[in-house]
Design a protein around this motif. Structure first.
Motif, PDB file in Angstrom:
ATOM      1  N   ALA A  26       0.819  -1.202   0.000  1.00  0.00           N
ATOM      2  CA  ALA A  26       0.000   0.000   0.000  1.00  0.00           C
ATOM      3  C   ALA A  26       0.858   1.259   0.000  1.00  0.00           C
ATOM      4  N   GLN A  27       0.298   2.325  -0.507  1.00  0.00           N
ATOM      5  CA  GLN A  27       0.974   3.625  -0.526  1.00  0.00           C
ATOM      6  C   GLN A  27       0.425   4.444   0.635  1.00  0.00           C
ATOM      7  N   PHE A  28       1.324   5.052   1.402  1.00  0.00           N
ATOM      8  CA  PHE A  28       0.927   5.824   2.568  1.00  0.00           C
ATOM      9  C   PHE A  28       1.041   7.311   2.260  1.00  0.00           C
ATOM     10  N   VAL A  29      -0.022   8.065   2.554  1.00  0.00           N
ATOM     11  CA  VAL A  29      -0.102   9.488   2.263  1.00  0.00           C
ATOM     12  C   VAL A  29      -0.447  10.238   3.544  1.00  0.00           C
ATOM     13  N   ALA A  30       0.241  11.345   3.787  1.00  0.00           N
ATOM     14  CA  ALA A  30      -0.013  12.148   4.980  1.00  0.00           C
ATOM     15  C   ALA A  30      -1.331  12.899   4.851  1.00  0.00           C
ATOM     16  N   ALA A  31      -2.111  12.900   5.912  1.00  0.00           N
ATOM     17  CA  ALA A  31      -3.387  13.608   5.913  1.00  0.00           C
ATOM     18  C   ALA A  31      -3.187  15.110   6.038  1.00  0.00           C
ATOM     19  N   ASP A  32      -2.164  15.518   6.779  1.00  0.00           N
ATOM     20  CA  ASP A  32      -1.858  16.935   6.965  1.00  0.00           C
ATOM     21  C   ASP A  32      -0.375  17.068   7.285  1.00  0.00           C
ATOM     22  N   ASN A  33       0.047  18.244   7.681  1.00  0.00           N
ATOM     23  CA  ASN A  33       1.457  18.488   7.957  1.00  0.00           C
ATOM     24  C   ASN A  33       1.709  18.708   9.453  1.00  0.00           C
ATOM     25  N   GLN A  38       3.650  13.877  10.870  1.00  0.00           N
ATOM     26  CA  GLN A  38       5.034  13.734  10.425  1.00  0.00           C
ATOM     27  C   GLN A  38       5.718  12.583  11.159  1.00  0.00           C
ATOM     28  N   ALA A  39       5.463  12.450  12.459  1.00  0.00           N
ATOM     29  CA  ALA A  39       6.044  11.357  13.231  1.00  0.00           C
ATOM     30  C   ALA A  39       5.498  10.005  12.758  1.00  0.00           C
ATOM     31  N   CYS A  40       4.213   9.948  12.470  1.00  0.00           N
ATOM     32  CA  CYS A  40       3.616   8.702  11.981  1.00  0.00           C
ATOM     33  C   CYS A  40       4.147   8.342  10.589  1.00  0.00           C
ATOM     34  N   MET A  41       4.349   9.332   9.748  1.00  0.00           N
ATOM     35  CA  MET A  41       4.915   9.078   8.422  1.00  0.00           C
ATOM     36  C   MET A  41       6.352   8.578   8.535  1.00  0.00           C
ATOM     37  N   ALA A  42       7.084   9.058   9.528  1.00  0.00           N
ATOM     38  CA  ALA A  42       8.451   8.567   9.746  1.00  0.00           C
ATOM     39  C   ALA A  42       8.417   7.092  10.134  1.00  0.00           C
ATOM     40  N   ILE A  43       7.461   6.710  10.967  1.00  0.00           N
ATOM     41  CA  ILE A  43       7.311   5.301  11.327  1.00  0.00           C
ATOM     42  C   ILE A  43       6.934   4.493  10.092  1.00  0.00           C
ATOM     43  N   ALA A  44       6.051   5.053   9.270  1.00  0.00           N
ATOM     44  CA  ALA A  44       5.612   4.357   8.062  1.00  0.00           C
ATOM     45  C   ALA A  44       6.732   4.198   7.034  1.00  0.00           C
ATOM     46  N   SER A  45       7.767   5.028   7.121  1.00  0.00           N
ATOM     47  CA  SER A  45       8.890   4.872   6.197  1.00  0.00           C
ATOM     48  C   SER A  45       9.666   3.591   6.474  1.00  0.00           C
ATOM     49  N   GLN A 103      -2.649 -11.542   9.487  1.00  0.00           N
ATOM     50  CA  GLN A 103      -2.857 -10.513   8.493  1.00  0.00           C
ATOM     51  C   GLN A 103      -3.388 -11.150   7.217  1.00  0.00           C
ATOM     52  N   ASP A 104      -4.412 -10.561   6.674  1.00  0.00           N
ATOM     53  CA  ASP A 104      -4.976 -11.030   5.419  1.00  0.00           C
ATOM     54  C   ASP A 104      -4.264 -10.293   4.301  1.00  0.00           C
ATOM     55  N   ILE A 105      -3.231 -10.896   3.726  1.00  0.00           N
ATOM     56  CA  ILE A 105      -2.448 -10.203   2.707  1.00  0.00           C
ATOM     57  C   ILE A 105      -3.192 -10.113   1.380  1.00  0.00           C
ATOM     58  N   ALA A 106      -4.186 -10.959   1.189  1.00  0.00           N
ATOM     59  CA  ALA A 106      -4.965 -10.888  -0.035  1.00  0.00           C
ATOM     60  C   ALA A 106      -5.927  -9.708  -0.006  1.00  0.00           C
ATOM     61  N   LYS A 107      -6.216  -9.187   1.188  1.00  0.00           N
ATOM     62  CA  LYS A 107      -7.166  -8.098   1.337  1.00  0.00           C
ATOM     63  C   LYS A 107      -6.628  -6.791   0.770  1.00  0.00           C
ATOM     64  N   VAL A 108      -5.326  -6.550   0.879  1.00  0.00           N
ATOM     65  CA  VAL A 108      -4.731  -5.296   0.439  1.00  0.00           C
ATOM     66  C   VAL A 108      -4.353  -5.418  -1.031  1.00  0.00           C
ATOM     67  N   SER A 109      -4.941  -4.587  -1.867  1.00  0.00           N
ATOM     68  CA  SER A 109      -4.600  -4.604  -3.283  1.00  0.00           C
ATOM     69  C   SER A 109      -3.368  -3.743  -3.524  1.00  0.00           C
ATOM     70  N   ASP A 110      -2.793  -3.845  -4.710  1.00  0.00           N
ATOM     71  CA  ASP A 110      -1.568  -3.138  -5.037  1.00  0.00           C
ATOM     72  C   ASP A 110      -1.732  -1.630  -5.079  1.00  0.00           C
ATOM     73  N   ASP A 111      -2.909  -1.147  -5.381  1.00  0.00           N
ATOM     74  CA  ASP A 111      -3.111   0.279  -5.556  1.00  0.00           C
ATOM     75  C   ASP A 111      -3.797   0.922  -4.346  1.00  0.00           C
ATOM     76  N   VAL A 113      -4.295   3.132  -1.196  1.00  0.00           N
ATOM     77  CA  VAL A 113      -3.701   4.343  -0.640  1.00  0.00           C
ATOM     78  C   VAL A 113      -4.254   4.492   0.771  1.00  0.00           C
ATOM     79  N   ILE A 114      -3.344   4.543   1.740  1.00  0.00           N
ATOM     80  CA  ILE A 114      -3.745   4.672   3.140  1.00  0.00           C
ATOM     81  C   ILE A 114      -3.340   6.057   3.612  1.00  0.00           C
TER      82      ILE A 114
END
Length: 120
Positions: A26-33, A38-45, A103-111, A113-114
């Motif tokens: 999945a692709q992770f996108v920040a909701a705001d700045n 920012q700390a959560c996005m650092a963890i997601a990296s 974890q259900d890995i089949a549940k998450v599709s390639d595209d 965006v979280i």
């Protein structure tokens, strides 16, 4: 013949790089700045160096990151384990070896965006 070989090689390289990016999770996108996001996005990296530099830039301690921060309304250890951010979890001293999860890995599709939002 040389042009054909070059064109075929280029097509092969481009095809393999596109397949690698499409096969990613999945692709992770920040909701705001906000600092929390920012700390959560650092963890997601999932990169300890990125987590460390973000903590330094935001002047956050590991205690705040582990005990007070919420990412998408989850504690940071739950957030890291839910999405498989094992490197970030190891840096923040979360015990990932003793937790069991399914974890259900089949549940998450390639595209997928979280959107990530940190606590205010």
């Amino acid at each position: 013949m040389n042009t054909l070989t070059t064109a075929l090689g280029t097509a092969l390289i481009l095809g393999s790089s596109l397949a690698a990016t499409e096969a990613g999770a999945a692709q992770f996108v920040a909701a705001d700045n906000s600092p929390g996001t920012q700390a959560c996005m650092a963890i997601a990296s999932n990169k300890p160096l990125n987590v460390s530099s973000t903590m330094r830039d935001l002047r956050l301690s590991k205690r705040v990151m582990t005990e007070k921060l919420l990412c998408n309304d989850m504690t940071t250890d739950k957030f890291a384990s839910t999405y498989g951010f094992h490197n970030s979890a190891k840096y923040l001293n979360f015990e990932t070896a003793t937790k069991t999860s399914i974890q259900d890995i089949a549940k998450v599709s390639d595209d997928t965006v979280i959107v990530i939002a940190g606590s205010k």
